[in-house]
Design a protein around this motif. Structure first.
Motif, short mmCIF file in Angstrom:
data_model
loop_
_atom_site.label_atom_id
_atom_site.label_comp_id
_atom_site.label_asym_id
_atom_site.label_seq_id
_atom_site.Cartn_x
_atom_site.Cartn_y
_atom_site.Cartn_z
N ALA A 150 -13.83 -8.34 2.33
CA ALA A 150 -13.89 -6.96 1.87
C ALA A 150 -14.39 -6.85 0.43
O ALA A 150 -15.08 -5.89 0.06
N ASN A 151 -14.07 -7.83 -0.40
CA ASN A 151 -14.49 -7.80 -1.80
C ASN A 151 -15.98 -8.03 -1.96
O ASN A 151 -16.54 -7.77 -3.03
N ASP A 152 -16.62 -8.52 -0.90
CA ASP A 152 -18.04 -8.84 -0.96
C ASP A 152 -18.92 -7.69 -0.46
O ASP A 152 -20.13 -7.68 -0.68
N MET A 208 0.85 -1.20 0.00
CA MET A 208 0.00 0.00 0.00
C MET A 208 0.88 1.24 0.00
O MET A 208 1.87 1.31 0.71
N THR A 209 0.54 2.22 -0.81
CA THR A 209 1.35 3.42 -0.95
C THR A 209 1.11 4.37 0.20
O THR A 209 0.09 4.30 0.90
N THR A 244 -13.93 4.74 -5.64
CA THR A 244 -13.00 4.83 -6.77
C THR A 244 -11.57 5.13 -6.34
O THR A 244 -10.63 4.91 -7.10
N SER A 245 -11.36 5.65 -5.13
CA SER A 245 -10.03 6.11 -4.71
C SER A 245 -9.26 5.09 -3.89
O SER A 245 -8.11 5.33 -3.54
N CYS A 246 -9.89 3.97 -3.54
CA CYS A 246 -9.18 2.99 -2.71
C CYS A 246 -9.73 1.60 -2.98
O CYS A 246 -10.82 1.43 -3.54
N SER A 247 -8.97 0.60 -2.57
CA SER A 247 -9.35 -0.80 -2.79
C SER A 247 -10.38 -1.24 -1.76
O SER A 247 -10.58 -0.57 -0.74
#
Length: 206
Positions: free
Chosen positions: A113-115, A1-2, A73-76
């Motif tokens: 988290a993807n759900d 992560m940046t 849109t700005s983060c995973s």
């Protein structure tokens, strides 16, 4: 992560934890629709008429804070989940509802988290100006979380949760989540509810 993403997450958590209701006219004394038939506006915290006198700047400030929390849109997905976890921790650090927030965090930690589509999803009734919230919205379910089965109220589920689910997320199943140790009590409560409603609530022990 940046480093940039870490800064974004921290800012997101701070905004969620530190947000206060805008100043400039008080919130309307919101009494729920007497017939229980709300006109829900999805993904919305309120309208200008929620304030007395009506105040569009306050509506925008409140909605902007909510939209900032829910931007995708700005983060995973993992970063969004972490930001919400940080917000819960900051509320716990302030001494807010330690039992309820701890259970909400436990449910959150159990989710992929993807759900998850939404954390703390808001809807607003255009008739009575009541605001209601869905705890978690996943790709297939809506989770209403209570540490104890006694926290689930059928009138709240009928008048708010089920109506918002039907309006904003048709086809998703509403699931009542409680401690795994309380699942038997929840099952017994659901049996009683079936005598009063035809809706078959899902059940989840965490």
């Amino acid at each position: 992560m940046t480093e940039g993403n870490e800064q974004f997450i921290s800012a997101d958590a701070r905004q969620l934890a530190e947000y206060k209701e805008p100043i400039g006219g008080g919130k309307r004394d919101r009494k729920a629709c007497r017939d229980g038939l709300h006109d829900w506006e999805c993904n919305t915290t309120g309208c200008a008429d929620c304030w007395v006198p009506p105040c569009e700047p306050n509506r925008k400030k409140e909605q902007d804070a909510y939209d900032f929390q829910h931007q995708t849109t700005s983060c995973s997905p993992e970063e969004r989940k972490r930001a919400y976890q940080e917000g819960i921790q900051q509320r716990l650090d302030r001494g807010e509802d330690p039992v309820g927030l701890q259970f909400e965090r436990d449910v959150l930690n159990s989710l992929d988290a993807n759900d998850v589509l939404f954390y703390s999803y808001s809807a607003h009734c255009k008739k009575c100006h009541v605001q209601a919230e869905l705890d978690f919205v996943t790709r297939t379910h809506i989770l209403e979380c209570k540490n104890s089965p006694s926290g689930f109220k059928l009138d709240q589920m009928n008048d708010r949760i089920l109506q918002i689910a039907a309006k904003c997320f048709p086809g998703k199943t509403v699931v009542c989540a409680t401690r795994a140790s309380n699942l038997e009590k929840l099952n017994n409560k659901m049996k009683q509810w079936r005598k009063q409603t035809n809706y078959d609530f899902g059940r989840l022990g965490v």
